[in-house]
Design a protein around this motif. Sequence first.
Motif, PDB file in Angstrom:
ATOM      1  N   GLU A   1      31.241  40.873  36.713  1.00  0.00           N
ATOM      2  CA  GLU A   1      30.586  41.935  35.932  1.00  0.00           C
ATOM      3  C   GLU A   1      31.303  43.269  36.094  1.00  0.00           C
ATOM      4  OE1 GLU A   1      26.465  41.840  37.094  1.00  0.00           O
ATOM      5  OE2 GLU A   1      26.124  39.925  36.071  1.00  0.00           O
ATOM      6  N   GLN A   2      31.738  43.588  37.309  1.00  0.00           N
ATOM      7  CA  GLN A   2      32.427  44.854  37.563  1.00  0.00           C
ATOM      8  C   GLN A   2      33.715  44.960  36.759  1.00  0.00           C
ATOM      9  OE1 GLN A   2      31.506  47.573  39.277  1.00  0.00           O
ATOM     10  NE2 GLN A   2      33.431  48.615  38.886  1.00  0.00           N
ATOM     11  N   TYR A   3      34.539  43.921  36.836  1.00  0.00           N
ATOM     12  CA  TYR A   3      35.808  43.982  36.119  1.00  0.00           C
ATOM     13  C   TYR A   3      35.613  43.911  34.609  1.00  0.00           C
ATOM     14  CZ  TYR A   3      38.364  43.958  40.468  1.00  0.00           C
ATOM     15  OH  TYR A   3      38.871  44.304  41.691  1.00  0.00           O
ATOM     16  N   LYS A   4      34.630  43.146  34.169  1.00  0.00           N
ATOM     17  CA  LYS A   4      34.343  43.081  32.738  1.00  0.00           C
ATOM     18  C   LYS A   4      33.947  44.460  32.213  1.00  0.00           C
ATOM     19  CE  LYS A   4      31.532  40.610  29.359  1.00  0.00           C
ATOM     20  NZ  LYS A   4      30.473  39.617  29.160  1.00  0.00           N
ATOM     21  N   SER A   5      33.148  45.202  32.984  1.00  0.00           N
ATOM     22  CA  SER A   5      32.716  46.539  32.550  1.00  0.00           C
ATOM     23  C   SER A   5      33.886  47.515  32.471  1.00  0.00           C
ATOM     24  CB  SER A   5      31.637  47.089  33.489  1.00  0.00           C
ATOM     25  OG  SER A   5      32.196  47.485  34.734  1.00  0.00           O
ATOM     26  N   LYS A   6      34.976  47.220  33.209  1.00  0.00           N
ATOM     27  CA  LYS A   6      36.165  48.066  33.185  1.00  0.00           C
ATOM     28  C   LYS A   6      37.191  47.581  32.161  1.00  0.00           C
ATOM     29  CE  LYS A   6      37.821  49.227  37.228  1.00  0.00           C
ATOM     30  NZ  LYS A   6      38.307  49.154  38.623  1.00  0.00           N
ATOM     31  N   GLY A   7      36.862  46.509  31.442  1.00  0.00           N
ATOM     32  CA  GLY A   7      37.789  45.953  30.471  1.00  0.00           C
ATOM     33  C   GLY A   7      38.936  45.193  31.110  1.00  0.00           C
ATOM     34  N   GLU A   8      38.745  44.751  32.371  1.00  0.00           N
ATOM     35  CA  GLU A   8      39.769  44.017  33.087  1.00  0.00           C
ATOM     36  C   GLU A   8      39.332  42.561  33.238  1.00  0.00           C
ATOM     37  OE1 GLU A   8      41.092  47.960  35.626  1.00  0.00           O
ATOM     38  OE2 GLU A   8      40.371  46.226  36.724  1.00  0.00           O
ATOM     39  N   THR A   9      40.298  41.690  33.442  1.00  0.00           N
ATOM     40  CA  THR A   9      39.977  40.277  33.560  1.00  0.00           C
ATOM     41  C   THR A   9      40.069  39.833  35.015  1.00  0.00           C
ATOM     42  OG1 THR A   9      42.272  39.651  33.150  1.00  0.00           O
ATOM     43  CG2 THR A   9      40.819  39.768  31.231  1.00  0.00           C
ATOM     44  N   VAL A  10      39.345  38.767  35.312  1.00  0.00           N
ATOM     45  CA  VAL A  10      39.346  38.241  36.672  1.00  0.00           C
ATOM     46  C   VAL A  10      39.175  36.729  36.621  1.00  0.00           C
ATOM     47  CG1 VAL A  10      36.855  38.587  37.012  1.00  0.00           C
ATOM     48  CG2 VAL A  10      38.359  38.479  38.996  1.00  0.00           C
TER      49      VAL A  10
ATOM     50  N   GLY B   1      49.272  35.305  45.252  1.00  0.00           N
ATOM     51  CA  GLY B   1      48.776  36.639  44.932  1.00  0.00           C
ATOM     52  C   GLY B   1      47.267  36.779  44.799  1.00  0.00           C
ATOM     53  N   TRP B   2      46.509  35.762  45.112  1.00  0.00           N
ATOM     54  CA  TRP B   2      45.058  35.840  45.029  1.00  0.00           C
ATOM     55  C   TRP B   2      44.520  36.611  46.231  1.00  0.00           C
ATOM     56  CZ3 TRP B   2      41.601  32.571  41.822  1.00  0.00           C
ATOM     57  CH2 TRP B   2      42.283  31.955  40.768  1.00  0.00           C
TER      58      TRP B   2
ATOM     59  N   ALA C   1      28.035  33.927  48.195  1.00  0.00           N
ATOM     60  CA  ALA C   1      29.307  33.676  47.504  1.00  0.00           C
ATOM     61  C   ALA C   1      29.119  33.750  45.994  1.00  0.00           C
ATOM     62  CB  ALA C   1      29.861  32.306  47.905  1.00  0.00           C
ATOM     63  N   LEU C   2      28.035  33.168  45.497  1.00  0.00           N
ATOM     64  CA  LEU C   2      27.766  33.220  44.056  1.00  0.00           C
ATOM     65  C   LEU C   2      27.431  34.641  43.598  1.00  0.00           C
ATOM     66  CD1 LEU C   2      25.763  29.888  43.739  1.00  0.00           C
ATOM     67  CD2 LEU C   2      28.096  30.347  42.907  1.00  0.00           C
ATOM     68  N   ASN C   3      26.696  35.381  44.432  1.00  0.00           N
ATOM     69  CA  ASN C   3      26.417  36.793  44.108  1.00  0.00           C
ATOM     70  C   ASN C   3      27.718  37.589  44.048  1.00  0.00           C
ATOM     71  OD1 ASN C   3      23.667  36.257  44.168  1.00  0.00           O
ATOM     72  ND2 ASN C   3      23.336  37.156  46.183  1.00  0.00           N
ATOM     73  N   ASN C   4      28.596  37.374  45.046  1.00  0.00           N
ATOM     74  CA  ASN C   4      29.884  38.063  45.055  1.00  0.00           C
ATOM     75  C   ASN C   4      30.662  37.756  43.787  1.00  0.00           C
ATOM     76  OD1 ASN C   4      30.542  37.627  48.639  1.00  0.00           O
ATOM     77  ND2 ASN C   4      29.390  39.208  47.613  1.00  0.00           N
ATOM     78  N   ALA C   5      30.739  36.486  43.437  1.00  0.00           N
ATOM     79  CA  ALA C   5      31.482  36.077  42.245  1.00  0.00           C
ATOM     80  C   ALA C   5      30.907  36.730  40.983  1.00  0.00           C
ATOM     81  CB  ALA C   5      31.470  34.551  42.112  1.00  0.00           C
ATOM     82  N   THR C   6      29.592  36.702  40.848  1.00  0.00           N
ATOM     83  CA  THR C   6      28.951  37.298  39.677  1.00  0.00           C
ATOM     84  C   THR C   6      29.185  38.800  39.617  1.00  0.00           C
ATOM     85  OG1 THR C   6      27.245  35.580  39.721  1.00  0.00           O
ATOM     86  CG2 THR C   6      26.737  37.582  38.500  1.00  0.00           C
ATOM     87  N   ASN C   7      29.019  39.466  40.738  1.00  0.00           N
ATOM     88  CA  ASN C   7      29.212  40.922  40.777  1.00  0.00           C
ATOM     89  C   ASN C   7      30.661  41.312  40.481  1.00  0.00           C
ATOM     90  OD1 ASN C   7      26.508  41.281  41.369  1.00  0.00           O
ATOM     91  ND2 ASN C   7      26.841  41.427  43.565  1.00  0.00           N
ATOM     92  N   ILE C   8      31.603  40.547  41.020  1.00  0.00           N
ATOM     93  CA  ILE C   8      33.017  40.815  40.757  1.00  0.00           C
ATOM     94  C   ILE C   8      33.303  40.655  39.267  1.00  0.00           C
ATOM     95  CG2 ILE C   8      35.359  39.906  41.117  1.00  0.00           C
ATOM     96  CD1 ILE C   8      34.395  39.214  44.033  1.00  0.00           C
TER      97      ILE C   8
ATOM     98  N   PRO D   1      45.197  45.036  30.071  1.00  0.00           N
ATOM     99  CA  PRO D   1      44.189  45.077  31.135  1.00  0.00           C
ATOM    100  C   PRO D   1      44.719  44.430  32.411  1.00  0.00           C
ATOM    101  CG  PRO D   1      43.625  43.410  29.504  1.00  0.00           C
ATOM    102  CD  PRO D   1      44.831  44.143  28.986  1.00  0.00           C
ATOM    103  N   LYS D   2      44.296  44.963  33.526  1.00  0.00           N
ATOM    104  CA  LYS D   2      44.722  44.425  34.809  1.00  0.00           C
ATOM    105  C   LYS D   2      44.072  43.061  35.028  1.00  0.00           C
ATOM    106  CE  LYS D   2      45.309  45.585  39.604  1.00  0.00           C
ATOM    107  NZ  LYS D   2      45.193  46.563  40.647  1.00  0.00           N
ATOM    108  N   GLN D   3      44.833  42.117  35.555  1.00  0.00           N
ATOM    109  CA  GLN D   3      44.348  40.773  35.868  1.00  0.00           C
ATOM    110  C   GLN D   3      44.079  40.686  37.368  1.00  0.00           C
ATOM    111  OE1 GLN D   3      43.640  37.912  34.147  1.00  0.00           O
ATOM    112  NE2 GLN D   3      43.285  36.786  36.022  1.00  0.00           N
ATOM    113  N   HIS D   4      42.890  40.247  37.739  1.00  0.00           N
ATOM    114  CA  HIS D   4      42.510  40.094  39.143  1.00  0.00           C
ATOM    115  C   HIS D   4      42.337  38.608  39.455  1.00  0.00           C
ATOM    116  CE1 HIS D   4      41.731  44.423  39.430  1.00  0.00           C
ATOM    117  NE2 HIS D   4      41.225  44.287  38.218  1.00  0.00           N
ATOM    118  N   LEU D   5      42.675  38.221  40.673  1.00  0.00           N
ATOM    119  CA  LEU D   5      42.566  36.841  41.132  1.00  0.00           C
ATOM    120  C   LEU D   5      41.868  36.858  42.485  1.00  0.00           C
ATOM    121  CD1 LEU D   5      46.287  35.922  40.379  1.00  0.00           C
ATOM    122  CD2 LEU D   5      44.315  35.365  38.943  1.00  0.00           C
TER     123      LEU D   5
END
Length: 150
Positions: A55-64, A144-145, A46-53, A26-30
Amino acid sequence: MKFLCTAVVAVALLVANAGPGTAAEPKQHLVAIQVDQNDADVMNLALNNATNIMEQYKSKGETVEIEIVTYGPGLHMLRADTSPVKDRIKQIVDASFPSGIRVSACNNTKEGMEKREGRAVSLIPEAELVPSGAVRLIELQENGWSYLRP
């Protein structure tokens, strides 16, 4: 026979150049999120952005991994006495354990506030103190973040 040998060598080169773990990892996001304003709407965004990010990557099977870096007036987000979002931070950080969302507080800002106020400034338990919020953002980007400012 010459064609068969050439084909075997070509396949061997492809396998050797593929490298370990190139398939199905799985792709790793930072992501680094900056908060430098004492504004509950900005903090919640900022907290909404963090939560949405997350959830989005989790639904794609990717980590962040996400780090919210506070400094200047934004340090109020992580102050135990003035944070309008401390309960929400605890909930989000706990839900993202063991990896996920980290919140960092600028020590330069904290020391400046303590000097101006003439007393110690306490941070919420989830906060990690970093020497400089601005430098922390620079270092994360150099490593790379991705950078986000709500």
